[in-house]
Design a protein around this motif. Structure first.
Motif, PDB file in Angstrom:
ATOM      1  N   ILE A  69       0.842  -1.198   0.000  1.00  0.00           N
ATOM      2  CA  ILE A  69       0.000   0.000   0.000  1.00  0.00           C
ATOM      3  C   ILE A  69       0.876   1.246   0.000  1.00  0.00           C
ATOM      4  CG2 ILE A  69      -1.772   1.296   1.251  1.00  0.00           C
ATOM      5  CD1 ILE A  69      -2.789  -1.346   2.381  1.00  0.00           C
ATOM      6  N   ALA A  70       1.969   1.203   0.769  1.00  0.00           N
ATOM      7  CA  ALA A  70       2.873   2.345   0.841  1.00  0.00           C
ATOM      8  C   ALA A  70       3.450   2.675  -0.533  1.00  0.00           C
ATOM      9  CB  ALA A  70       3.997   2.060   1.827  1.00  0.00           C
ATOM     10  N   ALA A  71       3.786   1.644  -1.310  1.00  0.00           N
ATOM     11  CA  ALA A  71       4.356   1.866  -2.644  1.00  0.00           C
ATOM     12  C   ALA A  71       3.344   2.539  -3.578  1.00  0.00           C
ATOM     13  CB  ALA A  71       4.821   0.542  -3.234  1.00  0.00           C
ATOM     14  N   LEU A  72       2.093   2.120  -3.494  1.00  0.00           N
ATOM     15  CA  LEU A  72       1.054   2.754  -4.313  1.00  0.00           C
ATOM     16  C   LEU A  72       0.898   4.224  -3.936  1.00  0.00           C
ATOM     17  CD1 LEU A  72      -1.667  -0.060  -4.262  1.00  0.00           C
ATOM     18  CD2 LEU A  72      -0.298   0.663  -6.225  1.00  0.00           C
ATOM     19  N   ALA A  73       0.966   4.495  -2.644  1.00  0.00           N
ATOM     20  CA  ALA A  73       0.858   5.885  -2.191  1.00  0.00           C
ATOM     21  C   ALA A  73       2.046   6.702  -2.683  1.00  0.00           C
ATOM     22  CB  ALA A  73       0.777   5.929  -0.665  1.00  0.00           C
ATOM     23  N   LYS A  74       3.229   6.109  -2.662  1.00  0.00           N
ATOM     24  CA  LYS A  74       4.429   6.827  -3.093  1.00  0.00           C
ATOM     25  C   LYS A  74       4.376   7.188  -4.571  1.00  0.00           C
ATOM     26  CE  LYS A  74       7.591   4.917   0.367  1.00  0.00           C
ATOM     27  NZ  LYS A  74       8.745   4.023   0.611  1.00  0.00           N
ATOM     28  N   ILE A  75       3.925   6.240  -5.393  1.00  0.00           N
ATOM     29  CA  ILE A  75       3.914   6.531  -6.828  1.00  0.00           C
ATOM     30  C   ILE A  75       2.833   7.572  -7.158  1.00  0.00           C
ATOM     31  CG2 ILE A  75       2.285   4.767  -7.711  1.00  0.00           C
ATOM     32  CD1 ILE A  75       4.599   4.188  -9.814  1.00  0.00           C
ATOM     33  N   SER A  76       1.748   7.585  -6.386  1.00  0.00           N
ATOM     34  CA  SER A  76       0.736   8.635  -6.556  1.00  0.00           C
ATOM     35  C   SER A  76       1.272   9.976  -6.061  1.00  0.00           C
ATOM     36  CB  SER A  76      -0.544   8.272  -5.791  1.00  0.00           C
ATOM     37  OG  SER A  76      -1.136   7.114  -6.324  1.00  0.00           O
ATOM     38  N   LEU A  77       2.062   9.934  -5.005  1.00  0.00           N
ATOM     39  CA  LEU A  77       2.675  11.152  -4.483  1.00  0.00           C
ATOM     40  C   LEU A  77       3.638  11.742  -5.512  1.00  0.00           C
ATOM     41  CD1 LEU A  77       2.836  12.936  -1.930  1.00  0.00           C
ATOM     42  CD2 LEU A  77       4.708  11.473  -1.134  1.00  0.00           C
ATOM     43  N   ALA A  78       4.372  10.878  -6.194  1.00  0.00           N
ATOM     44  CA  ALA A  78       5.280  11.345  -7.242  1.00  0.00           C
ATOM     45  C   ALA A  78       4.497  12.008  -8.386  1.00  0.00           C
ATOM     46  CB  ALA A  78       6.108  10.183  -7.775  1.00  0.00           C
ATOM     47  N   THR A  79       3.346  11.441  -8.706  1.00  0.00           N
ATOM     48  CA  THR A  79       2.486  12.042  -9.734  1.00  0.00           C
ATOM     49  C   THR A  79       2.043  13.436  -9.310  1.00  0.00           C
ATOM     50  OG1 THR A  79       1.669   9.866 -10.436  1.00  0.00           O
ATOM     51  CG2 THR A  79       0.326  11.771 -11.025  1.00  0.00           C
ATOM     52  N   LEU A  80       1.699  13.579  -8.034  1.00  0.00           N
ATOM     53  CA  LEU A  80       1.311  14.886  -7.500  1.00  0.00           C
ATOM     54  C   LEU A  80       2.468  15.869  -7.597  1.00  0.00           C
ATOM     55  CD1 LEU A  80      -0.677  16.734  -5.945  1.00  0.00           C
ATOM     56  CD2 LEU A  80       0.228  15.749  -3.835  1.00  0.00           C
ATOM     57  N   TYR A  81       3.667  15.421  -7.267  1.00  0.00           N
ATOM     58  CA  TYR A  81       4.840  16.294  -7.358  1.00  0.00           C
ATOM     59  C   TYR A  81       5.066  16.758  -8.793  1.00  0.00           C
ATOM     60  CZ  TYR A  81       6.204  14.912  -2.593  1.00  0.00           C
ATOM     61  OH  TYR A  81       6.245  14.707  -1.231  1.00  0.00           O
ATOM     62  N   ARG A  82       4.891  15.848  -9.734  1.00  0.00           N
ATOM     63  CA  ARG A  82       5.097  16.209 -11.143  1.00  0.00           C
ATOM     64  C   ARG A  82       4.065  17.232 -11.610  1.00  0.00           C
ATOM     65  NH1 ARG A  82       5.871  10.610 -14.416  1.00  0.00           N
ATOM     66  NH2 ARG A  82       5.892  12.068 -16.187  1.00  0.00           N
ATOM     67  N   SER A  83       2.835  17.065 -11.136  1.00  0.00           N
ATOM     68  CA  SER A  83       1.773  17.983 -11.566  1.00  0.00           C
ATOM     69  C   SER A  83       1.871  19.352 -10.905  1.00  0.00           C
ATOM     70  CB  SER A  83       0.392  17.375 -11.260  1.00  0.00           C
ATOM     71  OG  SER A  83       0.172  17.300  -9.871  1.00  0.00           O
ATOM     72  N   THR A  84       2.689  19.452  -9.861  1.00  0.00           N
ATOM     73  CA  THR A  84       2.856  20.731  -9.157  1.00  0.00           C
ATOM     74  C   THR A  84       4.280  21.271  -9.319  1.00  0.00           C
ATOM     75  OG1 THR A  84       3.267  19.495  -7.099  1.00  0.00           O
ATOM     76  CG2 THR A  84       1.033  20.315  -7.464  1.00  0.00           C
ATOM     77  N   ASN A  85       4.925  20.861 -10.412  1.00  0.00           N
ATOM     78  CA  ASN A  85       6.261  21.362 -10.776  1.00  0.00           C
ATOM     79  C   ASN A  85       7.316  21.124  -9.683  1.00  0.00           C
ATOM     80  OD1 ASN A  85       5.333  22.473 -13.298  1.00  0.00           O
ATOM     81  ND2 ASN A  85       4.411  24.148 -12.134  1.00  0.00           N
ATOM     82  N   ARG A  86       7.291  19.923  -9.109  1.00  0.00           N
ATOM     83  CA  ARG A  86       8.277  19.552  -8.095  1.00  0.00           C
ATOM     84  C   ARG A  86       9.010  18.289  -8.565  1.00  0.00           C
ATOM     85  NH1 ARG A  86       4.216  19.544  -3.099  1.00  0.00           N
ATOM     86  NH2 ARG A  86       6.026  18.835  -1.914  1.00  0.00           N
ATOM     87  N   ALA A  87       9.582  18.401  -9.755  1.00  0.00           N
ATOM     88  CA  ALA A  87      10.247  17.257 -10.377  1.00  0.00           C
ATOM     89  C   ALA A  87      11.334  16.636  -9.503  1.00  0.00           C
ATOM     90  CB  ALA A  87      10.815  17.663 -11.735  1.00  0.00           C
ATOM     91  N   PRO A  88      12.186  17.420  -8.840  1.00  0.00           N
ATOM     92  CA  PRO A  88      13.227  16.786  -8.004  1.00  0.00           C
ATOM     93  C   PRO A  88      12.647  15.873  -6.910  1.00  0.00           C
ATOM     94  CG  PRO A  88      13.748  19.097  -8.367  1.00  0.00           C
ATOM     95  CD  PRO A  88      12.363  18.881  -8.892  1.00  0.00           C
TER      96      PRO A  88
END
Length: 236
Positions: A151-170
């Motif tokens: 479950i944690a991994a699914l949350a992390k990959i969704s969190l990365a998607t959120l970062y990408r959509s909010t211009n937080r690529a690093p």
């Protein structure tokens, strides 16, 4: 001590040991009784905890099933009227808000169950769909720290998607690299690498190509290798 055999000595020692044990039991009878009571209480407590957890999980599953029906409800074509017989939504944001309201109570009421943890993760996804990025990040970070690695991994990959959509690529890069280094049943190393390479396509094309080349080499006939091959075949 004529005629006194080793066997008799051994029997005498056993008799003394048994006698001593009997005296100990008499002298410590209350201790023995209380120890038995404590063991019984602990066993009953564990049994009750297991029963309580099972009931909690069962109820959480039922409520999560209801929420998922909303989460998966179709979107209506623009201008199409709502059909009362079939739940549907005009926009993904509208559906996200409705789902968020259903998932939040489940996550709060059943935090120690698997359905409750899934509700926390999906609540973050629903908040992201609803456009509430602050709430989405908070929920997904909570789920990303779960001891349940899947479950944690699914949350992390969704969190990365959120970062990408909010211009937080690093920040997204850090998450993808962590997922690639710690693959799970829900997010494989190849999946994390594909997401990372896709991000690099706009920020570091040479790095993206390097990842695609490696994926193609590691799994030429598999899904990841085929996707990588298609990416490399695109005109630059």
């Amino acid at each position: 001590m004529p005629g006194y055999t080793r066997r008799q000595l051994k029997e005498d020692k056993l008799a003394e040991t048994a006698k001593g044990a009997a005296h100990w039991a008499e002298d410590h009878s209350q201790t023995v009784i209380w120890a038995g009571i404590i063991v019984l209480v602990v066993a009953l407590a564990l049994s009750g905890l297991w029963f309580w957890h099972s009931r909690q999980t069962e109820q959480a599953n039922l409520e999560l099933g209801t929420a998922l029906r909303t989460f998966r409800a179709p979107l209506r074509p623009p201008g199409a009227p709502a059909d009362d017989s079939t739940p549907s939504f005009a926009t993904i944001a509208e559906r996200g808000k409705a789902t968020e309201k259903l998932l939040q109570p489940i996550a709060d009421k059943y935090p120690f169950t698997s359905p409750g943890k899934i509700a926390r993760y999906l609540g973050g996804v629903a908040s992201m769909q609803a456009g509430d990025n602050a709430a989405a990040e908070q929920q997904l970070k909570t789920a990303a720290d779960f001891r349940d690695k899947d479950i944690a991994a699914l949350a992390k990959i969704s969190l990365a998607t959120l970062y990408r959509s909010t211009n937080r690529a690093p920040d997204a890069v850090k998450v993808y690299k962590d997922l690639a280094e710690h693959p799970t049943a829900t997010v494989s190393k190849a999946e994390a690498q594909l997401e990372l390479a896709e991000l690099y396509e706009t920020t570091d094309p040479s790095q993206a190509s390097s990842i695609y080349e490696q994926l193609k080499k590691d799994d030429p006939a598999g899904p990841a290798g085929q996707i990588a091959s298609a990416k490399l075949a695109k005109p630059k």
